[in-house]
Design a protein around this motif. Structure first.
Motif, PDB file in Angstrom:
ATOM      1  N   SER A 237      -4.727 -93.700 -85.937  1.00 17.09           N
ATOM      2  CA  SER A 237      -5.438 -92.428 -86.041  1.00 17.09           C
ATOM      3  C   SER A 237      -6.927 -92.624 -86.312  1.00 17.09           C
ATOM      4  CB  SER A 237      -4.807 -91.590 -87.161  1.00 17.09           C
ATOM      5  OG  SER A 237      -5.485 -90.363 -87.304  1.00 17.09           O
ATOM      6  N   ILE A 238      -7.249 -93.477 -87.281  1.00 16.53           N
ATOM      7  CA  ILE A 238      -8.654 -93.634 -87.652  1.00 16.53           C
ATOM      8  C   ILE A 238      -9.427 -94.331 -86.543  1.00 16.53           C
ATOM      9  CG2 ILE A 238      -8.449 -95.864 -88.826  1.00 16.53           C
ATOM     10  CD1 ILE A 238     -10.566 -92.870 -89.980  1.00 16.53           C
ATOM     11  N   SER A 239      -8.760 -95.211 -85.791  1.00 11.95           N
ATOM     12  CA  SER A 239      -9.431 -95.876 -84.669  1.00 11.95           C
ATOM     13  C   SER A 239      -9.844 -94.857 -83.612  1.00 11.95           C
ATOM     14  CB  SER A 239      -8.510 -96.929 -84.054  1.00 11.95           C
ATOM     15  OG  SER A 239      -8.171 -97.924 -84.997  1.00 11.95           O
ATOM     16  N   VAL A 240      -8.918 -93.967 -83.276  1.00 15.42           N
ATOM     17  CA  VAL A 240      -9.212 -92.936 -82.282  1.00 15.42           C
ATOM     18  C   VAL A 240     -10.279 -91.981 -82.807  1.00 15.42           C
ATOM     19  CG1 VAL A 240      -8.264 -91.025 -80.945  1.00 15.42           C
ATOM     20  CG2 VAL A 240      -6.892 -93.080 -81.321  1.00 15.42           C
ATOM     21  N   ALA A 241     -10.125 -91.543 -84.058  1.00 13.20           N
ATOM     22  CA  ALA A 241     -11.054 -90.572 -84.633  1.00 13.20           C
ATOM     23  C   ALA A 241     -12.478 -91.118 -84.682  1.00 13.20           C
ATOM     24  CB  ALA A 241     -10.583 -90.175 -86.038  1.00 13.20           C
ATOM     25  N   GLN A 242     -12.637 -92.369 -85.107  1.00 11.21           N
ATOM     26  CA  GLN A 242     -13.974 -92.944 -85.208  1.00 11.21           C
ATOM     27  C   GLN A 242     -14.599 -93.175 -83.833  1.00 11.21           C
ATOM     28  OE1 GLN A 242     -13.173 -96.376 -87.708  1.00 11.21           O
ATOM     29  NE2 GLN A 242     -13.806 -95.273 -89.541  1.00 11.21           N
ATOM     30  N   THR A 243     -13.767 -93.562 -82.870  1.00 12.83           N
ATOM     31  CA  THR A 243     -14.278 -93.772 -81.518  1.00 12.83           C
ATOM     32  C   THR A 243     -14.817 -92.469 -80.926  1.00 12.83           C
ATOM     33  OG1 THR A 243     -12.732 -95.592 -81.120  1.00 12.83           O
ATOM     34  CG2 THR A 243     -13.683 -94.523 -79.183  1.00 12.83           C
ATOM     35  N   LEU A 244     -14.054 -91.397 -81.071  1.00  9.28           N
ATOM     36  CA  LEU A 244     -14.472 -90.118 -80.516  1.00  9.28           C
ATOM     37  C   LEU A 244     -15.657 -89.533 -81.287  1.00  9.28           C
ATOM     38  CD1 LEU A 244     -10.991 -88.491 -79.758  1.00  9.28           C
ATOM     39  CD2 LEU A 244     -12.515 -89.717 -78.197  1.00  9.28           C
ATOM     40  N   ALA A 245     -15.661 -89.732 -82.611  1.00 11.44           N
ATOM     41  CA  ALA A 245     -16.767 -89.209 -83.418  1.00 11.44           C
ATOM     42  C   ALA A 245     -18.076 -89.910 -83.068  1.00 11.44           C
ATOM     43  CB  ALA A 245     -16.461 -89.381 -84.901  1.00 11.44           C
ATOM     44  N   ALA A 246     -18.007 -91.212 -82.796  1.00 14.87           N
ATOM     45  CA  ALA A 246     -19.222 -91.973 -82.489  1.00 14.87           C
ATOM     46  C   ALA A 246     -19.890 -91.460 -81.219  1.00 14.87           C
ATOM     47  CB  ALA A 246     -18.887 -93.454 -82.345  1.00 14.87           C
ATOM     48  N   LYS A 247     -19.114 -90.927 -80.278  1.00 12.62           N
ATOM     49  CA  LYS A 247     -19.679 -90.444 -79.021  1.00 12.62           C
ATOM     50  C   LYS A 247     -20.584 -89.230 -79.236  1.00 12.62           C
ATOM     51  CE  LYS A 247     -15.963 -92.100 -76.025  1.00 12.62           C
ATOM     52  NZ  LYS A 247     -14.946 -91.729 -75.008  1.00 12.62           N
ATOM     53  N   LYS A 248     -20.353 -88.506 -80.341  1.00 10.76           N
ATOM     54  CA  LYS A 248     -21.184 -87.328 -80.634  1.00 10.76           C
ATOM     55  C   LYS A 248     -21.988 -87.503 -81.912  1.00 10.76           C
ATOM     56  CE  LYS A 248     -18.480 -83.803 -78.215  1.00 10.76           C
ATOM     57  NZ  LYS A 248     -17.821 -82.483 -78.335  1.00 10.76           N
ATOM     58  N   ARG A 249     -22.091 -88.752 -82.357  1.00 12.65           N
ATOM     59  CA  ARG A 249     -22.831 -89.066 -83.578  1.00 12.65           C
ATOM     60  C   ARG A 249     -22.324 -88.260 -84.768  1.00 12.65           C
ATOM     61  NH1 ARG A 249     -29.184 -90.121 -81.935  1.00 12.65           N
ATOM     62  NH2 ARG A 249     -28.766 -91.625 -80.269  1.00 12.65           N
ATOM     63  N   GLN A 250     -21.029 -88.128 -84.856  1.00  8.97           N
ATOM     64  CA  GLN A 250     -20.409 -87.458 -85.985  1.00  8.97           C
ATOM     65  C   GLN A 250     -19.816 -88.505 -86.919  1.00  8.97           C
ATOM     66  OE1 GLN A 250     -17.653 -84.954 -83.888  1.00  8.97           O
ATOM     67  NE2 GLN A 250     -19.183 -83.408 -83.403  1.00  8.97           N
TER      68      GLN A 250
END
Length: 580
Positions: free
Chosen positions: A286-299
């Motif tokens: 979960s955290i791997s997916v969440a961090q990957t997607l968040a990084a794309k929007k600088r979140q």
């Protein structure tokens, strides 16, 4: 104080800026994800050994709770393939599938997982998941994908098969091949081929005939729904249920019911280890997916708050007829690509699934289990990645062994043993490597103040001076190794008068290592040799000052390696400054 509490309820932060644009984007994303999740949720319940409605229930309240407590703007929570497999593996050895006790045990497993995740989050122990290295996770998911796919072949062909590892499953499938149900096999194979084609070939074809990117994406994501509708209609129209095709059957038309997990100490004791492994594996995914997607929007995603969000989601599943859940890779990527802007997209998805649970369940009465099995097979085989073996072999033999052992043990013994073996081996390899740290003998690069490895560079040295750079923190497991290196070097070279430890890479010196340094200093002092330290970091120096080591140091502590070498006589004093 209010700000402190808001940290644990992120919805109170992002909802203040929620506007009509975000609402529209979240709603569109929710519609697309809901279409995808209906067959997927039913399929993962089947994989976990539970009634299909359990998949819908596990995708409603958990998503709502994650919306309140989670920090990812795109993560979609619910049943996932690996966790569903681990659920089936954990419960299959304890309770018989299809019984009320099995469903209750699944609730208890979700409750235990929820409590563990919540506790880890409140104690801010998210770093513990770092003990699961990426190679181990990759190896585990690859092996699990193969086991899941093999396990679903029995539904594709309409035969019986059982086993907790790949070999048992294959032998059981071979033994039951004469019992293949032809209509089931036609449906299962056709659905599998169709879904693979949808995943790879549908979107390019739609682009060729003029579809826009958004329309092509929606059509591709709706592929499983198309397979569900087509095969369900075929089974109903042709009366294939009477020909032996296994169908989902009657599914209750209801919202998630209130359920209670079992608090039996005997059952909970059997579920503690599986619950812990499910919690850690689920959190890492979960955290791997969440961090990957968040990084794309600088979140930003807060790992500890994610633990709380996932813990709340699993507790929600435990009390509403579900089973363990986590953030899924495929659904989260779909949610992100569909334009989800806030966790509200998850709440809208939950509402859509609730409508489906109340109004659409009669329509899936004739849904063949072979189609759900095909959905699972296509989903999990996309996670199988044997290239990790080649990459790890080329980069690190230790990582390669961790991946290989994880894959082989998972395939040969089972999922719990596989991930346990991978974690244990990773920790042992780390301890072994860190217990034998890289120690470089360094010399001065001519014309500079830099010191480099004497075996890699043409450097200036002095037979009276031994300068060592330790590229690791000093702790109980490697301090003796440093002592052995120094004493062996002294035994080989009788000319040495000064030993300089360049400490630029040392971030920590524990008590055992300090005692070893004291022993080295005493030994050198007895031999009339000097021990010097250089480039000691501030926090390390602060710790050293708390003891008596510096008071008894035979040499000195220098700010730079250059100053230490000049003091020892490697570098002549500048004649301009001599005597001043």
């Amino acid at each position: 104080m209010a700000t402190k509490w808001w940290r644990y309820v992120p919805i109170l932060i992002w909802v203040r800026d929620y506007d009509r644009t975000a609402f529209g984007n979240d709603l569109i994303a929710a519609v697309i994800v809901t279409i995808m999740l209906i067959p997927q949720s039913l399929a993962y319940a089947l994989l976990a050994g539970l009634p299909p409605e359990a998949g819908l229930y596990a995708s409603i309240v958990p998503i709502m709770l994650y919306t309140v407590f989670g920090t990812s703007r795109a993560l979609a929570v619910g049943p996932v393939a690996v966790v569903s497999l681990m659920t089936a593996a954990a419960l299959g050895n304890i309770v018989e599938q299809g019984t009320a006790g099995y469903a209750t045990a699944a609730l208890s497993l979700a409750a235990l997982s929820g409590v563990m995740l919540l506790g880890l989050g409140l104690l801010r122990l998210g770093f513990l998941a770092n003990f699961l290295s990426h190679p181990v996770i990759s190896g585990f998911i690859t092996a699990s994908g193969l086991i899941i796919a093999a396990n679903q072949l029995k539904h594709v062909f309409g035969i019986s098969a059982e086993g907790h590892n790949l070999l048992e499953l294959i032998l059981s499938l071979i033994a039951h091949l004469p019992d293949i149900n032809l209509p089931t096999a036609i449906i299962g194979i056709s659905a599998t081929v169709f879904l693979f084609w949808v995943r790879k070939g549908l979107k390019p074809m739609l682009h060729v005939i003029g579809f826009g990117t958004t329309a092509a994406d929606v059509a591709t994501k709706a592929g499983p729904v198309t397979a569900v509708i087509a095969t369900t209609v075929a089974v109903w129209y042709l009366g294939l249920a009477d020909a032996g095709v296994q169908i989902v059957g009657a599914v209750p038309q209801s919202l998630p019911p209130f359920t209670l997990p079992s608090f039996s100490p005997a059952l909970l004791q059997q579920l503690v280890l599986p619950a812990f492994l499910i919690s850690v594996i689920g959190f890492v995914e979960s955290i791997s997916v969440a961090q990957t997607l968040a990084a794309k929007k600088r979140q930003r995603v807060d790992p500890n708050q994610e633990l709380i969000g996932l813990g709340a989601a699993n507790l929600g599943a435990a009390f509403t007829g579900g089973f363990p859940v986590t953030g899924g890779f495929s659904r989260s990527v779909v949610n992100y690509d569909a334009g989800a802007q806030t966790p509200a997209a998850g709440a809208f998805t939950a509402i859509g699934l609730a409508v489906a649970a109340v109004a659409l369940t009669p329509l899936i009465y004739f849904l063949p289990k072979a189609t759900l099995a095909a959905t699972i097979i296509v989903a999990v085989l996309s996670l199988v990645d044997f290239s990790i073996l080649k990459r790890s072999w080329a980069y690190s033999r230790a990582d390669f062994m961790a991946v290989l052992v994880t894959i082989l043990v998972t395939l040969a013994v089972g999922v719990e043993a596989g991930v346990s073996a991978g974690v244990a081996l990773s920790i042992l390899v780390h301890l072994y490597v860190s217990s034998r740290p890289h120690i470089a003998e360094v010399g001065l690069v001519p014309g500079t103040e830099h010191f480099r490895n004497i075996h890699r560079h043409n450097v200036q040295t002095d037979p009276r001076i031994l300068t060592l750079r330790l590229d690791e923190s000093l702790y109980f497991a490697n301090a003796r190794f440093l002592e052995d290196v120094i004493l062996a070097r002294l035994a080989d070279d009788k000319l040495i008068e000064h030993v300089i430890l360049q400490c630029s890479a040392i971030n920590e010196i524990d008590l055992s290592a300090l005692e070893t340094l004291e022993a080295i200093n005493t030994r050198l002092d007895e031999l009339s040799l000097k021990l010097h330290l250089s480039e000691v970091k501030g926090p390390v120096m602060d710790r050293l000052k708390q003891g008596h080591f510096l008071n008894h140091l035979s040499g000195k502590v220098f700010l730079t390696q250059y100053e230490a070498a000049r003091h020892a006589g490697l570098i002549p004093d500048d004649p301009k400054t001599t005597g001043t």
